[in-house]
Write an enzyme that holds these catalytic residues in place. Structure first.
Site, PDB file in Angstrom:
ATOM      1  N   HIS A 158     -17.648 -26.453 -39.957  1.00 45.89           N
ATOM      2  CA  HIS A 158     -17.824 -25.776 -38.668  1.00 45.89           C
ATOM      3  C   HIS A 158     -18.071 -24.286 -38.879  1.00 45.89           C
ATOM      4  O   HIS A 158     -18.963 -23.700 -38.254  1.00 45.89           O
ATOM      5  CB  HIS A 158     -16.563 -26.002 -37.818  1.00 45.89           C
ATOM      6  CG  HIS A 158     -16.552 -25.257 -36.515  1.00 45.89           C
ATOM      7  ND1 HIS A 158     -16.969 -25.815 -35.327  1.00 45.89           N
ATOM      8  CD2 HIS A 158     -16.150 -23.990 -36.219  1.00 45.89           C
ATOM      9  CE1 HIS A 158     -16.838 -24.923 -34.355  1.00 45.89           C
ATOM     10  NE2 HIS A 158     -16.333 -23.812 -34.867  1.00 45.89           N
ATOM     11  N   GLU A 159     -17.296 -23.658 -39.761  1.00 45.70           N
ATOM     12  CA  GLU A 159     -17.449 -22.224 -40.012  1.00 45.70           C
ATOM     13  C   GLU A 159     -18.751 -21.920 -40.749  1.00 45.70           C
ATOM     14  O   GLU A 159     -19.412 -20.914 -40.455  1.00 45.70           O
ATOM     15  CB  GLU A 159     -16.244 -21.689 -40.797  1.00 45.70           C
ATOM     16  CG  GLU A 159     -14.898 -21.869 -40.117  1.00 45.70           C
ATOM     17  CD  GLU A 159     -14.859 -21.277 -38.721  1.00 45.70           C
ATOM     18  OE1 GLU A 159     -15.595 -20.303 -38.446  1.00 45.70           O
ATOM     19  OE2 GLU A 159     -14.098 -21.790 -37.880  1.00 45.70           O
ATOM     20  N   HIS A 162     -21.474 -21.779 -38.305  1.00 43.96           N
ATOM     21  CA  HIS A 162     -21.541 -20.490 -37.608  1.00 43.96           C
ATOM     22  C   HIS A 162     -22.380 -19.494 -38.413  1.00 43.96           C
ATOM     23  O   HIS A 162     -23.204 -18.759 -37.847  1.00 43.96           O
ATOM     24  CB  HIS A 162     -20.137 -19.918 -37.399  1.00 43.96           C
ATOM     25  CG  HIS A 162     -19.458 -20.405 -36.161  1.00 43.96           C
ATOM     26  ND1 HIS A 162     -20.004 -20.242 -34.899  1.00 43.96           N
ATOM     27  CD2 HIS A 162     -18.269 -21.034 -35.978  1.00 43.96           C
ATOM     28  CE1 HIS A 162     -19.175 -20.752 -33.995  1.00 43.96           C
ATOM     29  NE2 HIS A 162     -18.131 -21.248 -34.622  1.00 43.96           N
ATOM     30  N   GLU A 234     -19.468 -22.689 -29.809  1.00 40.59           N
ATOM     31  CA  GLU A 234     -18.534 -23.592 -30.474  1.00 40.59           C
ATOM     32  C   GLU A 234     -19.047 -25.023 -30.446  1.00 40.59           C
ATOM     33  O   GLU A 234     -18.928 -25.752 -31.434  1.00 40.59           O
ATOM     34  CB  GLU A 234     -17.148 -23.502 -29.810  1.00 40.59           C
ATOM     35  CG  GLU A 234     -16.390 -22.236 -30.137  1.00 40.59           C
ATOM     36  CD  GLU A 234     -16.218 -22.019 -31.619  1.00 40.59           C
ATOM     37  OE1 GLU A 234     -15.768 -22.961 -32.316  1.00 40.59           O
ATOM     38  OE2 GLU A 234     -16.541 -20.922 -32.094  1.00 40.59           O
TER      39      GLU A 234
END
Length: 306
Positions: A158-159, A162, A234
């Site tokens: 997930h990071e 980003h 998100e």
């Protein structure tokens, strides 16, 4: 998670306030600057073109300075221990580095992010940095102690998503626009407020004080837009994380996070510091508008519907 955005917003407010203090001191001791916005033209005698140009320059300068400082600020405030991939590492550190690098290569990143761990009981992670080339992915010790291997991989994916999506740069551009409006309208409000002062001496004090008061107020209002953008990104990062680590691991990471939040809430009977920091408690009302993350149930639902 919420660390990335909260640190950036805090840095942006500090930078913008510093610029305003310096400019106010220059205005006070040289007599230049503020008069350029009041030349008798336009409605209320304000030169909106000059004020608009000034607001644009200051607004985007504050935003880009904040972006340039973001990685350093995160390391300093969170006391992140950056792991040297070529140096000695513990088995846990090696695991984190290997996951970040493997997922970064899968995402097509040409430069590997810096990898760090910070000592905190909260279950959290964040990615920050001024560019894909100079990014940082950091996880908390609490996350490593609480989550299993698949959940950790989902969080890291997930990071990394980003970073790959360029969310920090996109947010910087948005924050620059917000800053421009904040500076513009806070100056107009301060000019109008200063006209109520009885004399020049008091007028200067009222003007400077009003700038900071209205700037803080409008910054808070502007943060609603930034937080709405954060919530939208998100969902996008969840999809990116699912592409990198697999949807099952990404969903498992979100469920593990929700399980942790539920356990902590039941244990304490309230939201503890770690949960409040993550901004993912799912509360409604006004608090939801200031949350950097959408409700976990909604994130899980959307991910499963892909």
């Amino acid at each position: 998670m919420g660390k990335r955005f909260m640190l950036f917003i805090l840095t942006n407010i500090l930078v913008l306030t510093t610029i305003m203090i310096v400019w106010s001191l220059i205005t006070m001791y040289t007599g230049i600057g503020e008069g350029g916005f009041q030349d008798g033209s336009g409605i209320l005698g304000i030169d909106y073109v000059a004020l608009g140009v000034f607001s644009l320059i200051v607004g985007f300068a504050g935003s880009f300075i904040s972006l340039a400082m973001s990685r350093w600020m995160a390391k300093t405030m969170m006391k992140v221990k950056v792991i040297d991939p070529g140096g000695p590492m513990s088995s846990q550190e090696r695991m984190v580095v290997e996951k970040v690098h493997r997922l970064s290569r899968a995402a097509g990143l040409m430069h590997m992010p810096e990898v760090g761990i910070y000592n905190s009981p909260e279950v959290n992670a964040f990615a920050t940095g001024p560019s894909k080339k100079r990014s940082l992915v950091a996880v908390s010790s609490g996350l490593l102690q609480t989550m299993d291997d698949d959940a950790i991989e989902g969080v890291i994916a997930h990071e990394v998503a980003h970073v790959n999506n360029g969310d920090m740069v996109t947010m910087t551009l948005l924050q620059g626009v917000i800053n421009t409006f904040v500076v513009f309208f806070s100056r107009i409000a301060a000019i109008l407020a200063s006209r109520l002062a009885p004399n020049d001496g008091v007028r200067i004090i009222v003007h400077i004080a009003s700038i900071f008061i209205f700037q803080i107020l409008f910054s808070i209002l502007g943060s609603l837009v930034v937080m709405a953008f954060s919530r939208y990104r998100e969902f996008h990062a969840d999809r990116g994380g699912a592409d990198l680590a697999g949807r099952d691991k990404m969903a498992h990471a979100l469920r593990s996070l929700k399980s942790y939040v539920d356990r902590a809430s039941v244990k304490d009977g309230r939201d503890d510091t770690a949960i409040a920091t993550m901004k993912i408690n799912g509360k409604g009302g006004i608090s939801k508008l200031f949350s950097s993350h959408p409700d976990l149930d909604e994130r899980i639902r959307r991910l499963e519907e892909q």
